[in-house]
Design a protein around this motif. Structure first.
Motif, short mmCIF file in Angstrom:
data_model
loop_
_atom_site.label_atom_id
_atom_site.label_comp_id
_atom_site.label_asym_id
_atom_site.label_seq_id
_atom_site.Cartn_x
_atom_site.Cartn_y
_atom_site.Cartn_z
N LYS A 181 0.83 -1.21 0.00
CA LYS A 181 0.00 0.00 0.00
C LYS A 181 0.86 1.26 0.00
O LYS A 181 0.51 2.26 -0.63
CB LYS A 181 -0.97 0.00 1.19
N GLN A 182 1.99 1.20 0.70
CA GLN A 182 2.88 2.37 0.75
C GLN A 182 3.52 2.62 -0.61
O GLN A 182 3.57 3.75 -1.09
CB GLN A 182 3.96 2.14 1.80
N TRP A 183 4.00 1.54 -1.24
CA TRP A 183 4.63 1.69 -2.55
C TRP A 183 3.64 2.22 -3.58
O TRP A 183 3.96 3.13 -4.35
CB TRP A 183 5.19 0.35 -3.02
N LEU A 184 2.44 1.67 -3.59
CA LEU A 184 1.44 2.12 -4.57
C LEU A 184 1.13 3.59 -4.37
O LEU A 184 1.03 4.38 -5.32
CB LEU A 184 0.17 1.29 -4.45
N SER A 185 0.97 3.98 -3.11
CA SER A 185 0.66 5.37 -2.79
C SER A 185 1.81 6.30 -3.18
O SER A 185 1.60 7.35 -3.81
CB SER A 185 0.37 5.50 -1.30
N ASP A 186 3.04 5.93 -2.82
CA ASP A 186 4.19 6.76 -3.12
C ASP A 186 4.44 6.86 -4.62
O ASP A 186 4.83 7.93 -5.14
CB ASP A 186 5.45 6.20 -2.46
N THR A 187 4.21 5.78 -5.34
CA THR A 187 4.54 5.73 -6.76
C THR A 187 3.52 6.46 -7.62
O THR A 187 3.88 7.18 -8.56
CB THR A 187 4.64 4.26 -7.23
N TYR A 188 2.24 6.30 -7.27
CA TYR A 188 1.18 6.82 -8.14
C TYR A 188 0.41 7.99 -7.52
O TYR A 188 -0.49 8.54 -8.16
CB TYR A 188 0.22 5.70 -8.53
N GLY A 189 0.74 8.34 -6.28
CA GLY A 189 0.07 9.47 -5.64
C GLY A 189 -1.39 9.23 -5.35
O GLY A 189 -2.20 10.17 -5.42
N VAL A 190 -1.74 7.98 -5.03
CA VAL A 190 -3.14 7.62 -4.78
C VAL A 190 -3.26 6.86 -3.47
O VAL A 190 -2.27 6.43 -2.87
CB VAL A 190 -3.70 6.75 -5.93
N HIS A 191 -4.49 6.67 -3.04
CA HIS A 191 -4.73 5.92 -1.82
C HIS A 191 -4.67 4.41 -2.07
O HIS A 191 -4.98 3.93 -3.16
CB HIS A 191 -6.10 6.28 -1.22
N ALA A 192 -4.27 3.69 -1.05
CA ALA A 192 -4.27 2.23 -1.06
C ALA A 192 -4.56 1.78 0.36
O ALA A 192 -4.39 2.53 1.32
CB ALA A 192 -2.93 1.69 -1.55
N ILE A 193 -5.00 0.53 0.51
CA ILE A 193 -5.42 0.05 1.81
C ILE A 193 -5.06 -1.42 1.99
O ILE A 193 -5.05 -2.18 1.00
CB ILE A 193 -6.94 0.27 2.01
N THR A 194 -4.73 -1.81 3.20
CA THR A 194 -4.56 -3.21 3.56
C THR A 194 -5.82 -3.65 4.30
O THR A 194 -6.10 -3.16 5.39
CB THR A 194 -3.32 -3.43 4.45
N TYR A 195 -6.57 -4.53 3.69
CA TYR A 195 -7.87 -4.99 4.18
C TYR A 195 -7.63 -6.26 4.98
O TYR A 195 -7.35 -7.31 4.42
CB TYR A 195 -8.77 -5.24 2.96
N GLU A 196 -7.73 -6.16 6.31
CA GLU A 196 -7.41 -7.28 7.19
C GLU A 196 -8.67 -7.82 7.87
O GLU A 196 -9.41 -7.08 8.50
CB GLU A 196 -6.43 -6.83 8.29
N MET A 197 -8.87 -9.14 7.75
CA MET A 197 -9.93 -9.80 8.48
C MET A 197 -9.34 -10.62 9.63
O MET A 197 -8.26 -11.21 9.49
CB MET A 197 -10.74 -10.72 7.57
N GLY A 198 -10.04 -10.66 10.76
CA GLY A 198 -9.56 -11.39 11.92
C GLY A 198 -9.51 -12.89 11.67
O GLY A 198 -10.33 -13.45 10.95
N ASP A 199 -8.55 -13.55 12.29
CA ASP A 199 -8.39 -14.99 12.14
C ASP A 199 -9.67 -15.74 12.48
O ASP A 199 -10.01 -16.75 11.83
CB ASP A 199 -7.27 -15.51 13.05
N ASN A 200 -10.36 -15.28 13.52
CA ASN A 200 -11.53 -16.01 14.02
C ASN A 200 -12.85 -15.28 13.77
O ASN A 200 -13.87 -15.64 14.36
CB ASN A 200 -11.35 -16.28 15.52
#
Length: 384
Positions: free
Chosen positions: A335-354
């Protein structure tokens, strides 16, 4: 219902052909006594050593290399000559317990197993028969399952299948592209870390919902790359690819073929006049959370993610939407690389294990719908 039927269909296809990989048990493929048989000859399996004494099964689980994130994965099959109850003990090396045991007879339908933790070791009891039963830390979603899912989406939604490249061991990095009469591209990726199955369980309904949204597909190209680490998935890795690298730390140097193949494709898009506008990366962790890029960094539009997650919170009032903005420019995170490279937002979508699997699906569908609403609202504002 359609998602459930689709998942059932491709998982059944996968289960029927799941025996396509070997994992070593200190040089052996299987472990057995006169009456009990433990097998690891299937995709995603992981057992490093086992000993069977009467009705007790002792298993050792080790990481593919170290240091490593603490995500001990295990998967194996058990059966007996006749019905009997057995005790299973799993001992972790270089890690602590994370994934609670589940069993399945068909590789599709899974149920939780009561367990205990004794001095860090996982212990539980099972009743075995001559019908093999899968035992794993999470539901098994193999490389074949991804291939089946991609094939189904290509046929149902008339999207373009793409081979981005190959993994270290030569497995395909498969993708699909929904084309639009537009130069704008959304990137949706997943399974950088093999054990993070709840992220995959969210990826499927999220992506299917985007594919059903004709307005979004008319305005944006969407590139789906659901399984970036096929070697790690096949071999039951805790975290890394075959070279011992965390792929979600390689989005800066691009020394690994898995990440390099995606970067190369994005370079081709941009060189042809395309514009990357948003990126979503699906993962699992101990609880539900969205790791976003902060506002005020010059990303355009600045409030894209904030507006999206606000819509999601309103659509799912019983689900806590936790937004954790973060800026880590030197870690090599997607997400950081995409944002830094293209000047756009990105997100890490995390779901809980349980997290309840029904909630994972429900939230994923709402997340896709509200994401589309958010992007389309910017399109409408510009056209006015």
């Amino acid at each position: 219902m359609l998602f459930q039927k689709t998942m059932l269909a491709f998982l059944l296809l996968s289960a029927s052909s799941i025996l396509n990989a070997q994992v070593s048990l200190d040089g052996k493929a299987n472990c057995q006594s006169d009456s009990i048989f433990l097998s690891t000859n299937f995709d995603t399996a992981r057992v490093n050593h086992c000993v069977i004494k009467q009705d007790d099964i002792s298993i050792k689980i080790k990481p593919e290399n170290k240091p490593i994130n603490d995500s001990p994965w295990y998967a194996f099959k058990l059966q007996a000559n006749s019905e009997k109850q057995v005790s299973v003990r799993i001992k972790y090396y270089d890690g602590k317990h994370r994934y609670n045991p589940k069993i399945s007879k068909d590789g599709v339908n899974w149920q939780a197993v009561p367990f205990k933790l004794k001095k860090g070791d996982l212990t539980f009891k099972l009743t075995l028969t001559d019908t093999p039963v899968y035992v794993a830390g999470q539901e098994i979603i193999s490389n074949l399952a991804y291939n089946n899912w991609l094939d189904m989406q290509v046929k149902e939604h008339q999207v373009e299948p793409i081979l981005l490249g190959n993994s270290v061991q030569g497995r395909p990095i498969s993708a699909m592209l929904s084309k639009a009469q537009s130069n704008k591209y959304i990137l949706v990726i997943g399974r950088q870390h093999p054990p993070e199955v709840t992220g995959a369980l969210a990826y499927f309904p999220f992506s299917e919902s985007l594919l059903k949204n004709t307005a979004l597909r008319a305005s944006y190209n969407i590139l789906f790359v659901p399984n970036i680490n096929p070697d790690g998935v096949a071999l039951g890795h805790w975290r890394h690819n075959v070279n011992g690298v965390d792929l979600n730390r390689d989005w800066k140097q691009f020394k690994q073929p898995e990440t390099a193949s995606i970067k190369s494709y994005l370079d081709t898009i941009v060189n042809a006049g395309g514009k990357i506008v948003y990126g979503i990366d699906f993962h699992s962790t101990h609880h539900d959370v969205f790791y976003s890029m902060p506002q005020g960094m010059g990303l355009i539009p600045d409030d894209t993610t904030v507006n999206w997650l606000a819509r999601l919170a309103k659509a799912e009032p019983n689900f806590q939407v936790i937004d954790k903005p973060g800026h880590n420019p030197n870690r090599g995170v997607f997400k950081q690389w995409l944002s830094d490279t293209y000047g756009v937002h990105a997100i890490t979508y995390e779901m809980g294990d349980n997290t309840d699997r029904k909630i994972i699906k429900q939230v994923a569908i709402s997340a896709a719908d509200t994401f589309a609403e958010t992007l389309l609202s910017y399109q409408q504002t510009k056209s006015q």
